[in-house]
Design a protein around this motif. Structure first.
Motif, mmCIF file in Angstrom:
data_model
loop_
_atom_site.group_PDB
_atom_site.id
_atom_site.type_symbol
_atom_site.label_atom_id
_atom_site.label_comp_id
_atom_site.label_asym_id
_atom_site.label_seq_id
_atom_site.Cartn_x
_atom_site.Cartn_y
_atom_site.Cartn_z
ATOM 1 N N VAL A 86 -44.953 90.137 -23.709
ATOM 2 C CA VAL A 86 -46.148 90.693 -23.494
ATOM 3 C C VAL A 86 -45.557 91.249 -21.717
ATOM 4 N N VAL A 87 -45.452 92.601 -21.779
ATOM 5 C CA VAL A 87 -45.227 93.076 -20.481
ATOM 6 C C VAL A 87 -46.549 93.595 -19.774
ATOM 7 N N VAL A 88 -46.467 93.410 -18.495
ATOM 8 C CA VAL A 88 -47.727 94.099 -17.792
ATOM 9 C C VAL A 88 -46.913 94.710 -16.788
ATOM 10 N N ARG A 89 -47.452 96.041 -16.494
ATOM 11 C CA ARG A 89 -47.023 97.024 -15.609
ATOM 12 C C ARG A 89 -48.042 97.656 -14.532
ATOM 13 N N ASN A 90 -47.873 97.440 -13.138
ATOM 14 C CA ASN A 90 -48.652 97.891 -12.208
ATOM 15 C C ASN A 90 -48.154 99.269 -11.626
ATOM 16 N N ALA A 132 -44.665 102.095 -11.927
ATOM 17 C CA ALA A 132 -43.585 102.487 -12.831
ATOM 18 C C ALA A 132 -42.402 101.960 -12.379
ATOM 19 N N ALA A 133 -41.602 101.473 -13.128
ATOM 20 C CA ALA A 133 -40.221 100.910 -12.867
ATOM 21 C C ALA A 133 -39.623 100.658 -14.178
ATOM 22 N N GLY A 134 -38.247 100.472 -14.248
ATOM 23 C CA GLY A 134 -37.279 99.903 -15.350
ATOM 24 C C GLY A 134 -37.608 100.959 -16.679
ATOM 25 N N SER A 135 -37.792 100.200 -17.682
ATOM 26 C CA SER A 135 -37.761 101.246 -19.036
ATOM 27 C C SER A 135 -38.733 102.032 -19.011
ATOM 28 N N LEU A 136 -40.084 101.836 -18.442
ATOM 29 C CA LEU A 136 -41.205 102.758 -18.490
ATOM 30 C C LEU A 136 -40.794 104.076 -17.566
ATOM 31 N N ALA A 137 -40.502 103.901 -16.549
ATOM 32 C CA ALA A 137 -39.939 105.088 -15.788
ATOM 33 C C ALA A 137 -38.865 105.767 -16.409
ATOM 34 N N VAL A 197 -44.727 94.496 -9.305
ATOM 35 C CA VAL A 197 -44.683 95.808 -9.730
ATOM 36 C C VAL A 197 -44.772 95.571 -11.722
ATOM 37 N N ASP A 198 -44.057 94.627 -12.131
ATOM 38 C CA ASP A 198 -44.485 94.420 -13.564
ATOM 39 C C ASP A 198 -43.893 92.934 -13.874
ATOM 40 N N PHE A 199 -44.097 92.232 -14.878
ATOM 41 C CA PHE A 199 -43.738 91.099 -15.295
ATOM 42 C C PHE A 199 -43.698 90.871 -16.832
ATOM 43 N N LYS A 200 -43.201 89.870 -17.329
ATOM 44 C CA LYS A 200 -43.310 89.540 -18.803
ATOM 45 C C LYS A 200 -43.770 88.026 -19.282
ATOM 46 N N LEU A 201 -44.560 88.043 -19.790
ATOM 47 C CA LEU A 201 -45.176 86.743 -20.331
ATOM 48 C C LEU A 201 -44.914 86.586 -21.687
ATOM 49 N N ASP A 260 -36.803 85.988 -12.642
ATOM 50 C CA ASP A 260 -36.009 86.702 -13.797
ATOM 51 C C ASP A 260 -36.856 87.546 -14.694
ATOM 52 N N ASN A 261 -38.109 87.335 -14.652
ATOM 53 C CA ASN A 261 -39.077 88.038 -15.644
ATOM 54 C C ASN A 261 -40.181 88.796 -14.896
ATOM 55 N N CYS A 262 -40.080 88.898 -13.531
ATOM 56 C CA CYS A 262 -40.968 89.866 -12.774
ATOM 57 C C CYS A 262 -40.266 90.971 -12.054
ATOM 58 N N ARG A 263 -40.701 91.814 -11.553
ATOM 59 C CA ARG A 263 -40.199 93.017 -10.553
ATOM 60 C C ARG A 263 -41.194 92.793 -9.182
ATOM 61 N N LEU A 264 -40.392 92.363 -8.202
ATOM 62 C CA LEU A 264 -41.268 91.896 -6.906
ATOM 63 C C LEU A 264 -40.550 92.811 -5.917
ATOM 64 N N PHE A 274 -29.311 91.772 -9.839
ATOM 65 C CA PHE A 274 -28.219 91.517 -10.529
ATOM 66 C C PHE A 274 -27.969 92.611 -11.607
ATOM 67 N N ARG A 275 -29.068 93.072 -12.291
ATOM 68 C CA ARG A 275 -28.818 94.014 -13.406
ATOM 69 C C ARG A 275 -28.535 95.142 -12.762
ATOM 70 N N LEU A 276 -28.715 95.531 -11.675
ATOM 71 C CA LEU A 276 -28.228 97.086 -11.181
ATOM 72 C C LEU A 276 -26.984 96.876 -9.951
HETATM 73 P P1 TMP Z 1 -38.299 96.591 -18.605
HETATM 74 O O1 TMP Z 1 -38.840 97.674 -17.444
HETATM 75 O O2 TMP Z 1 -36.894 96.439 -18.622
HETATM 76 O O3 TMP Z 1 -38.963 96.904 -19.751
HETATM 77 O O4 TMP Z 1 -38.880 95.064 -17.939
HETATM 78 C C1 TMP Z 1 -40.311 95.156 -18.084
HETATM 79 C C2 TMP Z 1 -40.603 93.687 -17.174
HETATM 80 O O5 TMP Z 1 -40.279 92.516 -17.978
HETATM 81 C C3 TMP Z 1 -39.556 93.393 -16.067
HETATM 82 O O6 TMP Z 1 -40.326 92.641 -15.049
HETATM 83 C C4 TMP Z 1 -38.445 92.316 -16.550
HETATM 84 C C5 TMP Z 1 -38.982 91.762 -17.690
HETATM 85 N N1 TMP Z 1 -38.336 91.497 -18.745
HETATM 86 C C6 TMP Z 1 -38.105 90.202 -19.204
HETATM 87 O O7 TMP Z 1 -38.570 89.380 -18.631
HETATM 88 N N2 TMP Z 1 -37.286 90.111 -20.267
HETATM 89 C C7 TMP Z 1 -36.678 91.096 -21.203
HETATM 90 O O8 TMP Z 1 -35.863 90.926 -21.957
HETATM 91 C C8 TMP Z 1 -36.850 92.480 -20.646
HETATM 92 C C9 TMP Z 1 -36.379 93.915 -21.157
HETATM 93 C C10 TMP Z 1 -37.850 92.661 -19.458
#
Ligand code: TMP
Length: 254
Positions: free
Chosen positions: A91-95, A97-102, A174-178, A200-204, A218-220
């Motif tokens: 479950v991804v929440v975005r506040n 635009a970044a990453g895959s949404l952008a 910015v966004d995060f995953k739950l 690891d699972n938030c953009r801060l 790390f990703r970039l």
């Molecule tokens: P995304 O922009 O790559 O879709 O990522 C959205 C948010 O979700 C970002 O904060 C990173 C997190 N995320 C994970 O925790 N695990 C994943 O496998 C992916 C793709 C994103």
């Protein structure tokens, strides 16, 4: 070396059988992956820091009434959690635009979104976690409509609370995953927050400079990856006692 029974090994964590029935030990590794395992590496001290950061955030969320799987931290790299049946959704929440949404929608990174957007991804590595809608989720029985209503309400509450918490330490969430799980008590089921909440699972992003303080470093290949995780822990006031020198932690496994 550990003699406990290993239940599951993921990319960043290992789950072991816990000391009592219905519990698990969640071990945080320094391993990092990105782009569905195509990029692999190690972030020294990440496991120690994520264990602390997730403990801190889950505890704070528990205090405002968000039920979580977290029980207590056991040591530098391990925490005791309740055993749940993981709902196979990210479950991804975005506040912002970044990453895959952008990328997908052509919105400039950093654009404030008109409102928070919640997205669902089907948790399946071999399919690279495809985005799915409520229709797919209910039709394939991954969760019921009622479960999704609960997940959505909890997610928005977590977002409101964490947005304020991070703002207080000069960080934009910015966004995060739950991830969520089902916790069974005889015939009764409740949905609780599971997995971890960490860089690891938030953009801060630093509120003033927009400097990335999360796994995107790390990703970039932006460098100063360890430092970013330490900075988040430092601002939260939870760097391990010995400071950054203490980040390797005891080798209870590996
Ligand atoms: P995304 O922009 O790559 O879709 O990522 C959205 C948010 O979700 C970002 O904060 C990173 C997190 N995320 C994970 O925790 N695990 C994943 O496998 C992916 C793709 C994103």
């Amino acid at each position: 070396m550990s003699r406990r029974r290993q239940i599951y090994e993921g990319k960043a964590k290992v789950l072991f059988e816990g000391p009592e029935p219905g519990t698990l030990v969640q071990y945080f590794k320094d391993d990092a992956t990105a782009f569905n395992n195509q990029k692999k590496g190690t972030i020294t001290g990440k496991g120690v820091l994520n264990n602390r950061i997730s403990e801190y955030l889950m505890t704070k969320l528990g205090e405002i009434g968000v039920q979580t799987h977290f029980v207590r931290r056991l040591n530098m790299r391990e925490q005791l959690v309740r055993e749940v049946e993981i709902i196979p959704l990210e479950v991804v929440v975005r506040n912002v635009a970044a990453g895959s949404l952008a990328k997908r929608l052509g919105i400039a990174e950093g654009t404030q979104l008109p409102r928070s957007i919640v997205e669902y991804y089907y948790k399946n590595d071999s399919l690279c976690d495809p985005m799915v809608s409520e229709e797919h989720i209910t039709a394939f029985g991954w969760a019921a409509t009622q479960d999704l209503d609960e997940i959505m309400a909890m997610t928005l509450r977590v977002n409101d609370f964490l947005t304020g918490l991070f703002l207080g330490i000069g960080i934009r969430l910015v966004d995060f995953k739950l991830e969520f799980g089902r916790l069974w008590n005889n015939e009764e089921m409740r949905i609780v927050l599971a997995d971890e909440i960490s860089p690891d699972n938030c953009r801060l992003w630093d509120i003033k400079t927009n400097e990335k303080l999360d796994k995107d470093r790390f990703r970039l290949d932006l460098g100063k990856v360890e430092e970013a995780y330490q900075e988040v822990a430092r601002r939260l006031g939870i760097l391990p006692e010995g400071g950054p020198t203490d980040l390797k932690g005891p080798k209870t496994m590996q």
